[in-house]
Scaffold this motif. Sequence first.
Motif, short mmCIF file in Angstrom:
data_model
loop_
_atom_site.label_atom_id
_atom_site.label_comp_id
_atom_site.label_asym_id
_atom_site.label_seq_id
_atom_site.Cartn_x
_atom_site.Cartn_y
_atom_site.Cartn_z
N GLN A 36 0.83 -1.22 -0.01
CA GLN A 36 -0.04 0.22 0.11
C GLN A 36 0.74 1.21 -0.01
O GLN A 36 0.41 2.35 -0.39
N LYS A 37 2.13 1.04 0.26
CA LYS A 37 3.11 2.23 0.44
C LYS A 37 3.92 2.47 -0.73
O LYS A 37 4.63 1.38 -1.07
N LEU A 38 3.93 3.53 -1.29
CA LEU A 38 4.99 3.96 -2.23
C LEU A 38 6.03 5.02 -1.72
O LEU A 38 5.44 5.82 -1.05
N ILE A 39 7.29 4.84 -1.97
CA ILE A 39 8.25 5.60 -1.18
C ILE A 39 9.44 5.99 -2.47
O ILE A 39 9.51 5.43 -3.45
N THR A 40 10.19 6.97 -1.86
CA THR A 40 11.32 7.44 -2.67
C THR A 40 12.22 8.07 -1.77
O THR A 40 11.86 8.58 -0.77
N LYS A 41 13.53 7.86 -2.04
CA LYS A 41 14.71 8.67 -1.13
C LYS A 41 15.18 9.62 -2.27
O LYS A 41 16.31 10.07 -1.76
N ILE A 42 15.10 9.56 -3.54
CA ILE A 42 15.67 10.41 -4.56
C ILE A 42 14.62 11.48 -5.01
O ILE A 42 14.85 11.55 -6.29
N GLY A 43 13.78 12.10 -4.13
CA GLY A 43 13.09 13.14 -4.67
C GLY A 43 13.56 14.32 -5.08
O GLY A 43 14.93 14.43 -4.57
N THR A 44 13.20 15.14 -5.91
CA THR A 44 13.79 16.38 -6.11
C THR A 44 13.01 17.74 -5.72
O THR A 44 12.03 17.72 -6.04
N TYR A 190 8.90 20.56 -7.20
CA TYR A 190 9.12 19.29 -6.73
C TYR A 190 8.73 18.02 -7.68
O TYR A 190 7.89 18.32 -8.68
N ASN A 191 9.45 17.06 -7.50
CA ASN A 191 9.44 15.98 -8.51
C ASN A 191 9.52 14.51 -7.63
O ASN A 191 10.78 14.34 -7.21
N PHE A 192 8.49 13.61 -7.48
CA PHE A 192 8.80 12.43 -6.57
C PHE A 192 8.43 11.41 -7.54
O PHE A 192 7.18 11.50 -7.95
#
Length: 196
Positions: A36-44, A190-192
């Motif tokens: 259910q969770k979507l993640i990122t650690k490299i968003g801008t 922002y861009n994720f």
Amino acid sequence: MEYRRAKRKLISMKKSFINILFLSLIVAVTTNISAQKLITKIGTIKFQASMPSYEEVAAENKSVSAILEQSTGDFAALVLIKGFRFKVALMEEHFNENYMESEKFSKATLKGKIADFDISKISNTPKNFTLKGDLTIHGKTKPVTIILKVSKAANGVNITGSFEAKPEDYDIEIPGLVRKKIADKVKIDYNFLLSK
């Protein structure tokens, strides 16, 4: 004697069955929750606070963390202030030491809920959603309403857009000497790319 052995064996089998059932349930629930969770650690995140005829005041951070709970539309993003990179090193130093006080206020966060979010309606064409939540910068939290453009991506979604913030709303003091060189409203892009 035979009866006792058979009884112990039956109890042992029941315990094994219960343990296997319990483990299977945990795996199923954990898999469902993580799916259910979507993640990122490299968003801008980029910001622009330049004024015409003066030196560019802009920076970019390419290591922003964000998480989206697909089932509820809950969204959160975290940016480390020292991660912003400027073209001019001295400007970066002033940004961290004098304006953002990044030793004291090391991060900025956005936490909120995307209204009427439905992952099944997301396509390759960006769709506008409204996020209402709280933006915390420089230790000060303010309510915000932000329009997000959400589109389908490999294993998740892409969220892009922009909004404006006033430094004074977050108790960021701009000295009179450079006041004319910095915009009253800072544009934040922002861009994720969030995935499972």
